[in-house]
Write a protein that holds these residues in place. Structure first.
Motif, PDB file in Angstrom:
ATOM      1  N   MET A 105       0.774  -1.149   0.100  1.00 60.71           N
ATOM      2  CA  MET A 105       0.164   0.081   0.066  1.00 60.71           C
ATOM      3  C   MET A 105       0.927   1.369   0.066  1.00 60.71           C
ATOM      4  SD  MET A 105      -2.671  -1.297   2.965  1.00 60.71           S
ATOM      5  CE  MET A 105      -4.069  -0.506   2.746  1.00 60.71           C
ATOM      6  N   ARG A 106       0.269   2.411  -0.441  1.00 57.04           N
ATOM      7  CA  ARG A 106       0.981   3.808  -0.191  1.00 57.04           C
ATOM      8  C   ARG A 106       0.663   4.323   1.012  1.00 57.04           C
ATOM      9  NH1 ARG A 106       3.767   1.013  -2.185  1.00 57.04           N
ATOM     10  NH2 ARG A 106       4.572   0.836  -4.354  1.00 57.04           N
ATOM     11  N   VAL A 107       1.334   5.275   1.328  1.00 58.60           N
ATOM     12  CA  VAL A 107       1.142   6.327   2.824  1.00 58.60           C
ATOM     13  C   VAL A 107       1.223   7.766   2.465  1.00 58.60           C
ATOM     14  CG1 VAL A 107       1.953   6.533   5.040  1.00 58.60           C
ATOM     15  CG2 VAL A 107       2.225   4.176   3.944  1.00 58.60           C
ATOM     16  N   LEU A 108       0.204   8.411   2.822  1.00 63.22           N
ATOM     17  CA  LEU A 108       0.615   9.863   3.148  1.00 63.22           C
ATOM     18  C   LEU A 108       0.392  10.115   4.595  1.00 63.22           C
ATOM     19  CD1 LEU A 108      -1.951  11.173   0.327  1.00 63.22           C
ATOM     20  CD2 LEU A 108       0.410  11.055   0.151  1.00 63.22           C
ATOM     21  N   GLU A 109       1.293  11.137   5.020  1.00 64.03           N
ATOM     22  CA  GLU A 109       0.985  11.649   6.545  1.00 64.03           C
ATOM     23  C   GLU A 109       1.227  13.094   6.668  1.00 64.03           C
ATOM     24  OE1 GLU A 109       4.612   9.121   7.471  1.00 64.03           O
ATOM     25  OE2 GLU A 109       3.562   7.613   8.323  1.00 64.03           O
ATOM     26  N   GLY A 110       0.763  13.596   7.798  1.00 62.39           N
ATOM     27  CA  GLY A 110       1.121  14.987   7.919  1.00 62.39           C
ATOM     28  C   GLY A 110      -0.090  15.945   7.114  1.00 62.39           C
ATOM     29  N   LEU A 111      -1.203  15.153   6.843  1.00 62.71           N
ATOM     30  CA  LEU A 111      -2.168  15.852   6.067  1.00 62.71           C
ATOM     31  C   LEU A 111      -2.893  16.826   7.159  1.00 62.71           C
ATOM     32  CD1 LEU A 111      -3.732  12.971   4.164  1.00 62.71           C
ATOM     33  CD2 LEU A 111      -2.030  14.668   3.454  1.00 62.71           C
ATOM     34  N   VAL A 112      -3.608  17.959   6.650  1.00 58.30           N
ATOM     35  CA  VAL A 112      -4.397  18.914   7.450  1.00 58.30           C
ATOM     36  C   VAL A 112      -5.764  18.728   7.179  1.00 58.30           C
ATOM     37  CG1 VAL A 112      -4.511  21.191   8.273  1.00 58.30           C
ATOM     38  CG2 VAL A 112      -2.456  20.359   7.667  1.00 58.30           C
ATOM     39  N   LEU A 113      -6.492  17.900   7.945  1.00 56.78           N
ATOM     40  CA  LEU A 113      -8.278  17.532   7.557  1.00 56.78           C
ATOM     41  C   LEU A 113      -9.096  18.516   8.444  1.00 56.78           C
ATOM     42  CD1 LEU A 113      -7.164  13.893   7.314  1.00 56.78           C
ATOM     43  CD2 LEU A 113      -7.604  15.471   5.138  1.00 56.78           C
ATOM     44  N   ASN A 114      -8.703  19.399   9.163  1.00 61.95           N
ATOM     45  CA  ASN A 114      -9.414  20.391   9.923  1.00 61.95           C
ATOM     46  C   ASN A 114     -10.848  20.575   9.397  1.00 61.95           C
ATOM     47  OD1 ASN A 114      -7.150  20.388  11.452  1.00 61.95           O
ATOM     48  ND2 ASN A 114      -6.985  22.391  11.464  1.00 61.95           N
ATOM     49  N   ASP A 115     -10.796  20.967   7.948  1.00 63.90           N
ATOM     50  CA  ASP A 115     -11.910  21.728   7.591  1.00 63.90           C
ATOM     51  C   ASP A 115     -12.696  20.686   6.412  1.00 63.90           C
ATOM     52  OD1 ASP A 115      -9.968  24.684   7.370  1.00 63.90           O
ATOM     53  OD2 ASP A 115     -11.374  23.680   9.037  1.00 63.90           O
ATOM     54  N   VAL A 116     -12.345  19.487   6.525  1.00 62.74           N
ATOM     55  CA  VAL A 116     -12.721  18.361   5.645  1.00 62.74           C
ATOM     56  C   VAL A 116     -13.915  17.538   6.297  1.00 62.74           C
ATOM     57  CG1 VAL A 116     -12.246  16.838   4.049  1.00 62.74           C
ATOM     58  CG2 VAL A 116     -10.423  18.713   4.529  1.00 62.74           C
ATOM     59  N   PRO A 117     -15.194  17.616   5.799  1.00 62.61           N
ATOM     60  CA  PRO A 117     -16.276  16.817   6.326  1.00 62.61           C
ATOM     61  C   PRO A 117     -16.108  15.321   5.716  1.00 62.61           C
ATOM     62  CG  PRO A 117     -17.100  18.524   5.408  1.00 62.61           C
ATOM     63  CD  PRO A 117     -15.889  18.802   4.944  1.00 62.61           C
ATOM     64  N   PRO A 118     -16.234  14.222   6.852  1.00 58.52           N
ATOM     65  CA  PRO A 118     -16.090  13.036   6.356  1.00 58.52           C
ATOM     66  C   PRO A 118     -16.981  12.740   5.130  1.00 58.52           C
ATOM     67  CG  PRO A 118     -17.029  12.905   8.320  1.00 58.52           C
ATOM     68  CD  PRO A 118     -16.946  14.457   8.030  1.00 58.52           C
ATOM     69  N   GLY A 119     -16.479  12.001   4.252  1.00 54.39           N
ATOM     70  CA  GLY A 119     -17.029  11.791   2.734  1.00 54.39           C
ATOM     71  C   GLY A 119     -16.158  11.185   1.797  1.00 54.39           C
ATOM     72  N   GLN A 120     -16.680  11.315   0.362  1.00 50.47           N
ATOM     73  CA  GLN A 120     -15.940  11.116  -1.055  1.00 50.47           C
ATOM     74  C   GLN A 120     -15.619  12.174  -1.416  1.00 50.47           C
ATOM     75  OE1 GLN A 120     -15.731   7.835  -1.760  1.00 50.47           O
ATOM     76  NE2 GLN A 120     -17.289   6.748  -0.419  1.00 50.47           N
ATOM     77  N   TYR A 121     -14.202  12.211  -1.825  1.00 56.21           N
ATOM     78  CA  TYR A 121     -13.605  13.114  -2.809  1.00 56.21           C
ATOM     79  C   TYR A 121     -12.586  12.714  -3.704  1.00 56.21           C
ATOM     80  CZ  TYR A 121     -14.751  15.983   1.622  1.00 56.21           C
ATOM     81  OH  TYR A 121     -15.580  16.285   2.589  1.00 56.21           O
ATOM     82  N   GLU A 122     -12.166  13.788  -4.377  1.00 55.01           N
ATOM     83  CA  GLU A 122     -11.001  13.202  -5.263  1.00 55.01           C
ATOM     84  C   GLU A 122      -9.583  13.596  -4.571  1.00 55.01           C
ATOM     85  OE1 GLU A 122     -10.530  15.842  -8.873  1.00 55.01           O
ATOM     86  OE2 GLU A 122      -9.376  14.020 -10.064  1.00 55.01           O
ATOM     87  N   LEU A 123      -8.840  12.703  -4.549  1.00 61.19           N
ATOM     88  CA  LEU A 123      -7.453  13.154  -3.989  1.00 61.19           C
ATOM     89  C   LEU A 123      -6.378  13.272  -5.045  1.00 61.19           C
ATOM     90  CD1 LEU A 123      -5.379  12.910  -1.522  1.00 61.19           C
ATOM     91  CD2 LEU A 123      -5.190  10.241  -2.040  1.00 61.19           C
ATOM     92  N   ILE A 124      -5.595  14.498  -4.818  1.00 63.81           N
ATOM     93  CA  ILE A 124      -4.550  14.740  -5.810  1.00 63.81           C
ATOM     94  C   ILE A 124      -3.370  15.022  -4.610  1.00 63.81           C
ATOM     95  CG2 ILE A 124      -3.320  16.002  -7.637  1.00 63.81           C
ATOM     96  CD1 ILE A 124      -6.430  16.625  -8.566  1.00 63.81           C
ATOM     97  N   ALA A 125      -2.214  14.268  -4.763  1.00 53.57           N
ATOM     98  CA  ALA A 125      -1.191  14.288  -3.737  1.00 53.57           C
ATOM     99  C   ALA A 125       0.043  13.810  -4.284  1.00 53.57           C
ATOM    100  CB  ALA A 125      -1.716  13.892  -2.518  1.00 53.57           C
ATOM    101  N   LEU A 126       0.647  14.073  -5.370  1.00 51.41           N
ATOM    102  CA  LEU A 126       1.820  13.586  -6.282  1.00 51.41           C
ATOM    103  C   LEU A 126       3.160  13.471  -5.558  1.00 51.41           C
ATOM    104  CD1 LEU A 126       0.571  14.311  -9.665  1.00 51.41           C
ATOM    105  CD2 LEU A 126       0.268  12.178  -8.659  1.00 51.41           C
ATOM    106  N   PRO A 127       3.893  12.654  -5.320  1.00 54.59           N
ATOM    107  CA  PRO A 127       4.974  12.918  -4.710  1.00 54.59           C
ATOM    108  C   PRO A 127       6.213  13.354  -5.760  1.00 54.59           C
ATOM    109  CG  PRO A 127       4.798  10.722  -4.994  1.00 54.59           C
ATOM    110  CD  PRO A 127       3.569  11.387  -5.504  1.00 54.59           C
TER     111      PRO A 127
END
Ligand SMILES: Nc1ccccc1C(=O)C[C@H](N)C(=O)O
Ligand SMILES: [Zn+2]
Ligand SMILES: [Zn+2]
Length: 210
Positions: free
Chosen positions: A167-189
């Motif tokens: 699997m792949r991993v993202l850490e240190g995200l800031v999710l304060n203002d994000v309601p639970p639910g479905q989104y499109e993620l874009i987070a390219l290394p």
């Protein structure tokens, strides 16, 4: 109507909290207009694990792929954000909602992201939870905390479960203002040769209207 974007990245800055003993973020001017240069250019010094970042398998396995070698598909596409704020020390399998077939899952563990101070007591993800996500077909796990494992972990059990399931991993995200639910993620290394991780500019975007 443009699709709303949530920027879920940390600002990289000199006082950015980093893992105890790790490299502080620093930026030094190498060409400066105020000194007659036609341009401003600077140099960065930082940990590969600064701010919002993607771990490479190389981070937790000495002979595993570096961040320049990993496929990019896991880092963009449909994603489920899960509210895991009241899980205590570990997000356990029993804390998982119906994943509804999600391939990418991000866990929010903070009411408010600790921008000003390192959190040594951050919530981690139980190895059994990683296994349950892998069994459900999840290919990327992200979180607002700085590590899937507890800070004092030596066995790195959650990371090793991620390794076992590739699997792949993202850490240190800031999710304060994000309601639970479905989104499109874009987070390219970044394609960093021999990189054990890479900073990412992570965003979530509203899914297109069905
Ligand atoms: N900077 C470090 C230095 C040493 C050990 C861990 C870290 C971490 O930042 C944790 C890392 N983000 C992880 O993927 O678990
Ligand atoms: Zn990391
Ligand atoms: Zn990690």
């Amino acid at each position: 109507m443009p699709r709303r974007i949530w920027d879920i990245s940390q600002v990289l800055r000199p006082d950015l909290p980093v893992w105890p003993g790790d490299t502080a973020f620093a930026q030094v001017g190498t060409w400066q207009m105020e000194q007659g240069s036609p341009v401003n250019v600077s140099a960065l010094t930082m940990s590969t694990h600064s701010g919002a970042h993607a771990d490479a398998p190389l981070h937790y396995a000495a002979d595993a792929p570096d961040i320049a070698s990993v496929a990019l598909e896991p880092y963009l596409g449909p994603c489920l954000v899960v509210d895991a704020r009241n899980c205590g020390a570990l997000v356990e399998p029993g804390h998982l909602p119906d994943l509804a077939g999600a391939r990418r899952v991000l866990f929010r563990t903070y009411d408010r992201f600790p921008h000003e101070a390192w959190d040594a007591q951050h919530t981690a993800i139980a190895p059994a939870t990683i296994r349950a996500l892998a069994d459900a077909g999840v290919i990327l796990i992200g979180m607002d905390g700085p590590s899937l494992d507890p800070q004092d972990s030596k066995a790195m059990e959650a990371h090793l479960e991620v390794l076992a399931a590739d699997m792949r991993v993202l850490e240190g995200l800031v999710l304060n203002d994000v309601p639970p639910g479905q989104y499109e993620l874009i987070a390219l290394p970044l394609a960093i040769e021999r990189g054990d991780a890479s900073p990412v500019r992570a965003i979530l975007r509203e899914l297109p209207d069905a």
